[in-house]
Design a protein around this motif. Structure first.
Motif, short mmCIF file in Angstrom:
data_model
loop_
_atom_site.label_atom_id
_atom_site.label_comp_id
_atom_site.label_asym_id
_atom_site.label_seq_id
_atom_site.Cartn_x
_atom_site.Cartn_y
_atom_site.Cartn_z
N UNK A 237 0.83 -1.21 0.00
CA UNK A 237 0.00 0.00 0.00
C UNK A 237 0.87 1.26 0.00
N UNK A 238 2.02 1.20 0.63
CA UNK A 238 2.91 2.36 0.70
C UNK A 238 3.50 2.72 -0.66
N UNK A 239 3.62 1.73 -1.55
CA UNK A 239 4.00 2.04 -2.92
C UNK A 239 3.01 3.03 -3.52
N UNK A 240 1.74 2.82 -3.23
CA UNK A 240 0.69 3.73 -3.71
C UNK A 240 0.78 5.08 -3.02
N UNK A 241 0.93 5.08 -1.68
CA UNK A 241 0.94 6.32 -0.92
C UNK A 241 2.08 7.25 -1.37
N UNK A 242 3.23 6.67 -1.73
CA UNK A 242 4.40 7.49 -2.04
C UNK A 242 4.36 8.07 -3.45
N UNK A 243 3.41 7.64 -4.27
CA UNK A 243 3.41 8.07 -5.67
C UNK A 243 2.08 8.60 -6.18
N UNK A 244 0.98 8.36 -5.46
CA UNK A 244 -0.33 8.72 -5.99
C UNK A 244 -0.47 10.22 -6.24
N UNK A 245 0.09 11.05 -5.34
CA UNK A 245 -0.03 12.50 -5.52
C UNK A 245 0.70 12.96 -6.77
N UNK A 246 1.85 12.33 -7.05
CA UNK A 246 2.62 12.70 -8.23
C UNK A 246 1.88 12.30 -9.51
N UNK A 247 1.21 11.14 -9.49
CA UNK A 247 0.40 10.72 -10.64
C UNK A 247 -0.78 11.66 -10.85
N UNK A 248 -1.54 11.92 -9.78
CA UNK A 248 -2.77 12.68 -9.90
C UNK A 248 -2.54 14.16 -10.18
N UNK A 301 -4.43 -3.71 -7.16
CA UNK A 301 -3.35 -3.15 -7.98
C UNK A 301 -3.62 -3.28 -9.47
N UNK A 302 -4.38 -4.29 -9.86
CA UNK A 302 -4.80 -4.37 -11.26
C UNK A 302 -5.68 -3.16 -11.61
N UNK A 303 -6.60 -2.83 -10.71
CA UNK A 303 -7.46 -1.66 -10.91
C UNK A 303 -6.64 -0.37 -10.93
N UNK A 304 -5.64 -0.29 -10.03
CA UNK A 304 -4.81 0.91 -9.97
C UNK A 304 -3.98 1.07 -11.24
N UNK A 376 3.37 2.64 -14.76
CA UNK A 376 3.39 1.21 -15.08
C UNK A 376 4.38 0.47 -14.17
N UNK A 377 5.56 1.06 -13.97
CA UNK A 377 6.54 0.45 -13.08
C UNK A 377 6.08 0.45 -11.64
N UNK A 378 5.40 1.53 -11.24
CA UNK A 378 4.88 1.60 -9.87
C UNK A 378 3.83 0.51 -9.65
N UNK A 379 2.95 0.33 -10.62
CA UNK A 379 1.92 -0.71 -10.50
C UNK A 379 2.53 -2.10 -10.46
N UNK A 380 3.57 -2.31 -11.27
CA UNK A 380 4.25 -3.61 -11.25
C UNK A 380 4.90 -3.85 -9.90
N UNK A 381 5.51 -2.81 -9.33
CA UNK A 381 6.13 -2.96 -8.00
C UNK A 381 5.08 -3.30 -6.96
#
Length: 409
Positions: A237-248, A301-304, A376-381
């Motif tokens: 989940x922290x993979x998402x937390x550390x990057x979601x703001x940069x994506x959005x 993560x598939x949805x993300x 794509x790399x973030x989702x794979x991680x």
């Protein structure tokens, strides 16, 4: 026997509902402070003139420092008067938030880093308040008392991103740190009047307490497996937390801090899984809940991944991932607390330390994946860490099978 007697003689006071609500709010403020930065990363990049990697590193800093506080400060709750310990930790956490607020005025990343680390270490006051709720609860209501305080902690974590985004839109990204510092200091003053004194429950020295943590880890294989399930789950989940703001905030969506924070509200709905997981655990179905949580994490993560170009897929993935983490976390706690009821605080320290070490590793990996390979790399991680978490779940199921066979022989 001595410890039980000590606890009872030191707990003549029964906490009122008002005091429990204050404790729940304090837990939410302390825990939430470590998540203020997550929707603000893009604004930090622009105003402090730093790289995406530097901004993302503050997420890792918050989690690493919180993990260190769990390991080295929470055990002090068995050695020191707990009310004074809670108040001291909260005031120091408020000072850390104040430093982060000043960093916005000074334009200093160094001050932001120092404030993030300081607030992270001392915000573990929340983990001292939770056992206090059980100690001073009315007879037969300790579960409800702990549940209320823990709900405050959970809502604080989930709502903190939304509050940070809203305040950033109103007064700049550092506003949430100013507000957080004042609110935490005021809450400490209110708790100073409301909390009863809680004398130490153990005369064991600090060194002995720390040694016992390692002993518990060696004695209980399922403490190891469940701690790793929690750590790898939170890493995912922290993979998402550390990057979601940069994506959005990036070219694909171009959302403001306010909108990014509001999207975080979706995660609060995922917290409802905590109640479902708790009821299933009461029915002896924690193994099924754990497996379901690990599988849902991969689905999320598939949805993300699809959410890289669709805000609706992103929000669905966020909802599923947050719910999956709660399923893992609640079922983990149900298992580990039954391993050694007389040492629940120390077992909690071992588990929660692993939990947040996993979070810090996940944040670092998420930042690296985003920097080098984009979404794509973030989702794979995230998916890879989800598979590791699933493998830990299967290992735990094997340990339970071996344990059951031994008991039947």
């Amino acid at each position: 026997m001595t410890k039980t007697t000590t606890t009872k003689t030191q707990a003549p006071t029964v906490l009122s509902q008002t005091t429990l609500l204050l404790m729940a709010t304090a837990c939410g403020l302390c825990a939430g402070a470590n998540y203020f930065n997550q929707p603000l990363l893009n604004s930090m990049v622009q105003h402090l003139h730093i790289s995406d990697a530097q901004a993302s590193s503050t997420v890792t800093m918050a989690q690493v420092s919180y993990g260190l506080g769990l390991l080295f400060l929470v055990p002090l709750g068995d050695m020191l008067e707990r009310r004074r310990l809670v108040l001291t930790l909260m005031l120091l956490a408020a000072c850390g938030m104040l430093l982060s607020g000043i960093s916005g005025l000074a334009g200093s990343f160094a001050l932001l880093a120092a404030g993030t680390l300081m607030a992270g270490v001392f915000s573990v006051a929340a983990q001292v308040l939770v056992p206090m709720a059980a100690t001073f609860a009315a007879p037969g209501t300790s579960g409800r008392a702990v549940g209320l305080v823990m709900s405050g902690l959970l809502v604080g974590i989930l709502a903190s991103r939304s509050v940070a985004g809203i305040l950033s839109d109103l007064g700049g990204w550092s506003t949430v740190y100013w507000v957080g510092a004042v609110a935490t200091a005021l809450m400490a003053l209110l708790l100073a009047r409301a909390l009863p004194k809680a004398a130490p429950t153990s005369v064991v020295g600090y060194g002995e307490v720390m040694k016992s943590l390692g002993a518990l880890l060696r004695q209980h294989p399922r403490l190891r497996s469940r701690a790793l399930i929690g750590g790898t789950g939170f890493a995912t989940v922290s993979v998402l937390f550390s990057s979601m703001a940069l994506l959005l905030a990036g070219p694909g969506f171009e959302l403001s801090d306010l909108m990014i924070g509001l999207i975080g509200i979706v995660g609060i709905a995922g917290a409802l899984m905590a109640n479902v997981a708790g009821r299933m655990a009461d029915k002896g179905l924690e193994q099924h809940t754990t497996l379901a949580g690990a599988i849902l994490m991969l689905l999320g993560w598939l949805c993300l991944w699809l959410g890289g170009s669709s805000i609706w897929w992103f929000m669905l993935g966020l909802l599923i991932v947050d719910g999956a983490l709660q399923a893992l976390h609640i079922s983990n706690q149900n298992v580990i607390y039954a391993l050694a009821p007389e040492a629940r605080s120390r077992i909690n320290a071992v588990y929660m330390t692993t939990y947040f070490v996993g979070a810090s590793i996940g944040s670092a990996l998420g930042s690296w994946a985003w920097l080098h390979h984009g979404w794509n790399g973030t989702s794979l991680m995230g998916g890879i860490l989800g598979l590791i978490s699933l493998s830990m779940v299967l290992w735990d199921r094997h340990l339970l099978t071996v344990q059951t066979r031994r008991l039947t022989l």
